[in-house]
Design a protein around this motif. Structure first.
Motif, PDB file in Angstrom:
ATOM      1  N   UNK A  98       0.807  -1.216   0.000  1.00 61.52           N
ATOM      2  CA  UNK A  98       0.000   0.000   0.000  1.00 61.52           C
ATOM      3  C   UNK A  98       0.838   1.264   0.000  1.00 61.52           C
ATOM      4  N   UNK A  99       1.976   1.225   0.673  1.00 59.45           N
ATOM      5  CA  UNK A  99       2.824   2.420   0.706  1.00 59.45           C
ATOM      6  C   UNK A  99       3.915   2.392  -0.349  1.00 59.45           C
ATOM      7  N   UNK A 100       3.949   1.304  -1.166  1.00 61.16           N
ATOM      8  CA  UNK A 100       4.889   1.247  -2.280  1.00 61.16           C
ATOM      9  C   UNK A 100       6.275   0.753  -1.912  1.00 61.16           C
ATOM     10  N   UNK A 101       6.450   0.141  -0.751  1.00 69.63           N
ATOM     11  CA  UNK A 101       7.750  -0.360  -0.304  1.00 69.63           C
ATOM     12  C   UNK A 101       7.907  -1.805  -0.768  1.00 69.63           C
ATOM     13  N   UNK A 102       8.431  -1.985  -1.978  1.00 69.84           N
ATOM     14  CA  UNK A 102       8.516  -3.323  -2.573  1.00 69.84           C
ATOM     15  C   UNK A 102       9.510  -4.220  -1.840  1.00 69.84           C
ATOM     16  N   UNK A 103      10.594  -3.659  -1.344  1.00 69.96           N
ATOM     17  CA  UNK A 103      11.592  -4.478  -0.647  1.00 69.96           C
ATOM     18  C   UNK A 103      10.996  -5.086   0.618  1.00 69.96           C
ATOM     19  N   UNK A 104      10.324  -4.273   1.413  1.00 72.22           N
ATOM     20  CA  UNK A 104       9.709  -4.771   2.641  1.00 72.22           C
ATOM     21  C   UNK A 104       8.562  -5.727   2.323  1.00 72.22           C
ATOM     22  N   UNK A 105       7.826  -5.461   1.249  1.00 71.80           N
ATOM     23  CA  UNK A 105       6.733  -6.351   0.857  1.00 71.80           C
ATOM     24  C   UNK A 105       7.265  -7.723   0.456  1.00 71.80           C
ATOM     25  N   UNK A 106       8.385  -7.764  -0.257  1.00 73.25           N
ATOM     26  CA  UNK A 106       8.977  -9.046  -0.643  1.00 73.25           C
ATOM     27  C   UNK A 106       9.435  -9.837   0.576  1.00 73.25           C
ATOM     28  N   UNK A 107      10.081  -9.173   1.530  1.00 71.47           N
ATOM     29  CA  UNK A 107      10.564  -9.856   2.732  1.00 71.47           C
ATOM     30  C   UNK A 107       9.390 -10.415   3.536  1.00 71.47           C
ATOM     31  N   UNK A 108       8.364  -9.592   3.753  1.00 70.70           N
ATOM     32  CA  UNK A 108       7.210 -10.040   4.537  1.00 70.70           C
ATOM     33  C   UNK A 108       6.446 -11.139   3.804  1.00 70.70           C
ATOM     34  N   UNK A 109       6.381 -11.078   2.478  1.00 68.07           N
ATOM     35  CA  UNK A 109       5.687 -12.106   1.707  1.00 68.07           C
ATOM     36  C   UNK A 109       6.395 -13.452   1.829  1.00 68.07           C
ATOM     37  N   UNK A 110       7.711 -13.434   1.765  1.00 70.11           N
ATOM     38  CA  UNK A 110       8.476 -14.689   1.894  1.00 70.11           C
ATOM     39  C   UNK A 110       8.305 -15.286   3.294  1.00 70.11           C
ATOM     40  N   UNK A 111       8.278 -14.445   4.325  1.00 66.84           N
ATOM     41  CA  UNK A 111       8.068 -14.945   5.688  1.00 66.84           C
ATOM     42  C   UNK A 111       6.659 -15.524   5.841  1.00 66.84           C
ATOM     43  N   UNK A 112       5.668 -14.838   5.282  1.00 61.80           N
ATOM     44  CA  UNK A 112       4.295 -15.345   5.353  1.00 61.80           C
ATOM     45  C   UNK A 112       4.183 -16.670   4.608  1.00 61.80           C
ATOM     46  N   UNK A 113       4.803 -16.772   3.442  1.00 63.53           N
ATOM     47  CA  UNK A 113       4.772 -18.016   2.677  1.00 63.53           C
ATOM     48  C   UNK A 113       5.413 -19.158   3.465  1.00 63.53           C
TER      49      UNK A 113
END
Length: 190
Positions: free
Chosen positions: A148-163
């Motif tokens: 939502x805030x456009x932070x792709x790096x943080x989104x990728x890290x959090x997505x991998x942890x959630x996965x």
């Protein structure tokens, strides 16, 4: 020589202004107070992270620094821009038709947006493992917030942890269920 009163400014007793002369207009004195601050103001504290979106709104979809126009205003002692002999042309800018981008990153390099795993996190929380499912929910929410805030790096890290947590919860749930079925069968038939 005039003698100054102790504690005053010399204008009158206790620092009061001198009385008006016979033909002078009356002097109106107004005092303004701030009723909100009866004591010292509160000490400085940084902005609340929950309200930072109010101070710094997110960048629009498709935003990149390469799209920003460069404005050059020469100051004293600087040369002319553009230099003589080079025509002044606008800098290249990626076309944005106002539609949100789907499936590609904001920079447009063909990189896909990370998945948030919210549905999977809810399902493994209900059916498999409560503890790791709730942690997966937290990371799924963090992925959505970063997107939502456009932070792709943080989104990728959090997505991998959630996965990872969704996969772990699923495997743990399957292991626990299989073990329970085997235990019940062994107890009933032996």
């Amino acid at each position: 020589m005039d003698r100054e009163e102790p504690g005053g400014t010399g204008c009158g007793p206790q620092g009061d202004p001198p009385p008006p002369a016979h033909g002078d207009p009356p002097v109106v004195v107004a005092a303004v107070t701030n009723a909100a601050f009866e004591e010292d103001p509160p000490p400085y504290s940084p902005p609340d992270p929950k309200n930072v979106h109010l101070l710094y709104p997110p960048f629009p979809a498709g935003f990149s620094l390469q799209q920003m126009p460069i404005v050059y205003q020469p100051g004293p002692g600087h040369g002319v821009f553009p230099p003589p002999g080079i025509p002044a042309v606008p800098l290249p800018c990626a076309a944005n038709d106002g539609q949100p981008s789907t499936g590609t990153s904001a920079a447009g390099h063909g990189q896909r947006l990370p998945k948030d795993y919210m549905v999977e996190s809810v399902l493994v929380t209900i059916f498999c493992c409560l503890l790791t499912g709730v942690i997966a929910l937290v990371y799924a929410h963090e992925t959505r917030a970063a997107l939502g805030r456009g932070d792709m790096a943080q989104a990728n890290v959090a997505s991998k942890k959630a996965q990872s947590l969704v996969l772990f919860s699923l495997l743990f749930g399957l292991f626990a269920s299989t073990t329970w079925v085997i235990y019940v069968l062994v107890v009933l038939y032996l």
